[in-house]
Design a protein around this motif. Structure first.
Motif, PDB file in Angstrom:
ATOM      1  N   ALA A 128       0.677  -1.300   0.051  1.00 28.49           N
ATOM      2  CA  ALA A 128      -0.020   0.105   0.063  1.00 28.49           C
ATOM      3  C   ALA A 128       0.798   1.362  -0.101  1.00 28.49           C
ATOM      4  CB  ALA A 128      -0.960  -0.072   1.277  1.00 28.49           C
ATOM      5  N   ILE A 129       2.069   1.341   0.201  1.00 26.73           N
ATOM      6  CA  ILE A 129       3.115   2.405   0.427  1.00 26.73           C
ATOM      7  C   ILE A 129       4.045   2.227  -0.669  1.00 26.73           C
ATOM      8  CG2 ILE A 129       4.901   3.542   2.037  1.00 26.73           C
ATOM      9  CD1 ILE A 129       3.330   2.305   4.419  1.00 26.73           C
ATOM     10  N   THR A 130       4.306   3.539  -1.202  1.00 24.76           N
ATOM     11  CA  THR A 130       5.305   3.672  -2.082  1.00 24.76           C
ATOM     12  C   THR A 130       6.110   4.899  -1.773  1.00 24.76           C
ATOM     13  OG1 THR A 130       3.902   3.056  -4.010  1.00 24.76           O
ATOM     14  CG2 THR A 130       5.747   4.012  -4.606  1.00 24.76           C
ATOM     15  N   VAL A 131       7.762   4.748  -1.808  1.00 27.58           N
ATOM     16  CA  VAL A 131       8.288   5.803  -1.354  1.00 27.58           C
ATOM     17  C   VAL A 131       9.480   6.001  -2.334  1.00 27.58           C
ATOM     18  CG1 VAL A 131      10.408   6.322   0.491  1.00 27.58           C
ATOM     19  CG2 VAL A 131       8.499   4.860   1.161  1.00 27.58           C
ATOM     20  N   THR A 140       8.685  11.801  -2.160  1.00 26.12           N
ATOM     21  CA  THR A 140       7.446  11.621  -1.818  1.00 26.12           C
ATOM     22  C   THR A 140       7.310  10.139  -1.067  1.00 26.12           C
ATOM     23  OG1 THR A 140       7.107  10.467  -3.915  1.00 26.12           O
ATOM     24  CG2 THR A 140       6.871  12.749  -4.182  1.00 26.12           C
ATOM     25  N   TRP A 141       6.160  10.422  -0.443  1.00 29.41           N
ATOM     26  CA  TRP A 141       5.422   9.231   0.269  1.00 29.41           C
ATOM     27  C   TRP A 141       3.996   9.046   0.145  1.00 29.41           C
ATOM     28  CZ3 TRP A 141       1.777   7.778   3.824  1.00 29.41           C
ATOM     29  CH2 TRP A 141       2.233   6.659   4.619  1.00 29.41           C
ATOM     30  N   THR A 142       3.686   7.886  -0.555  1.00 28.71           N
ATOM     31  CA  THR A 142       2.341   7.633  -1.194  1.00 28.71           C
ATOM     32  C   THR A 142       1.720   6.520  -0.436  1.00 28.71           C
ATOM     33  OG1 THR A 142       3.138   8.616  -3.080  1.00 28.71           O
ATOM     34  CG2 THR A 142       0.789   7.325  -3.311  1.00 28.71           C
ATOM     35  N   ILE A 143       0.626   6.576  -0.041  1.00 27.51           N
ATOM     36  CA  ILE A 143      -0.125   5.452   0.481  1.00 27.51           C
ATOM     37  C   ILE A 143      -1.388   5.319  -0.531  1.00 27.51           C
ATOM     38  CG2 ILE A 143      -1.301   6.777   2.257  1.00 27.51           C
ATOM     39  CD1 ILE A 143      -1.093   4.404   4.134  1.00 27.51           C
ATOM     40  N   PHE A 190       2.379  12.294  -0.095  1.00 25.02           N
ATOM     41  CA  PHE A 190       2.918  13.500   0.418  1.00 25.02           C
ATOM     42  C   PHE A 190       4.222  13.836   0.045  1.00 25.02           C
ATOM     43  CE2 PHE A 190      -0.250  11.130   3.068  1.00 25.02           C
ATOM     44  CZ  PHE A 190      -0.816  11.811   3.862  1.00 25.02           C
ATOM     45  N   HIS A 191       4.424  15.201   0.178  1.00 25.49           N
ATOM     46  CA  HIS A 191       5.755  15.823  -0.361  1.00 25.49           C
ATOM     47  C   HIS A 191       6.400  16.170   0.670  1.00 25.49           C
ATOM     48  CE1 HIS A 191       4.539  15.536  -4.598  1.00 25.49           C
ATOM     49  NE2 HIS A 191       3.159  15.553  -3.933  1.00 25.49           N
ATOM     50  N   ALA A 192       8.135  16.243   0.421  1.00 22.25           N
ATOM     51  CA  ALA A 192       8.909  16.802   1.446  1.00 22.25           C
ATOM     52  C   ALA A 192       8.571  18.340   1.380  1.00 22.25           C
ATOM     53  CB  ALA A 192      10.293  16.548   1.149  1.00 22.25           C
ATOM     54  N   ARG A 193       8.545  18.973   2.485  1.00 24.53           N
ATOM     55  CA  ARG A 193       8.356  20.435   2.586  1.00 24.53           C
ATOM     56  C   ARG A 193       9.737  21.247   1.934  1.00 24.53           C
ATOM     57  NH1 ARG A 193       8.666  24.256   6.934  1.00 24.53           N
ATOM     58  NH2 ARG A 193       9.293  22.539   8.241  1.00 24.53           N
TER      59      ARG A 193
END
Ligand code: SF4
Ligand code: SF4
Length: 125
Positions: free
Chosen positions: A59-62, A68-71, A109-112
């Motif tokens: 379910a997770i892709t890094v 980016t961190w995707t779920i 989710f993206h790094a700030r």
């Protein structure tokens, strides 16, 4: 005989507390240990990929290069394996469930990006 039983049940129900809540008017209260959905504090993530490797549901892709961190919350089976194995402890299980949706969408989710505008104004001014 059945009517009598039915009438007795109806009368008893009139004087009992409702067995259900009037959701969504009254929001549901979940127990503290509810494994609702995975949440991340993205600023603490180091993109090591441990959560991705440990996830039994893929379910997770890094993406370390893109930061980016995707779920895919619809694939997640709420086992909390990613939470338990994150070396930075930046994952946790939220006490609420993923909202239903007509299509199964991923959450990215993206790094700030650091804001250097103050540094620049100090240098310029
Ligand atoms: S295990 Fe933790 S630090 Fe590593 S990529 Fe996953 S969320 Fe980020
Ligand atoms: S809770 Fe389990 S299934 Fe869900 S993303 Fe984490 S490791 Fe994968």
């Amino acid at each position: 005989m059945a009517y009598l039983h039915f009438a007795r049940t109806v009368l008893a129900s009139l004087f009992q507390k409702p067995a259900t809540t009037s959701y969504p008017v009254t929001p549901r209260e979940y127990p503290d240990k509810t494994r609702g959905k995975v949440a991340i504090e993205i600023d603490d993530c180091i993109y090591c990929g441990m959560c991705m490797r440990k996830c039994p549901a893929d379910a997770i892709t890094v993406d370390r290069a893109q930061k980016t961190w995707t779920i895919n919350p619809f694939s997640c089976v709420q086992c909390a394996c990613c939470v338990d194995n994150c070396p930075k402890k930046c994952l946790h299980m939220e006490v609420q469930y993923t909202a239903p949706a007509p299509v199964k969408t991923e959450e990215v989710f993206h790094a700030r990006v650091p804001d250097h505008s103050e540094d620049r104004s100090d240098r310029d001014g």
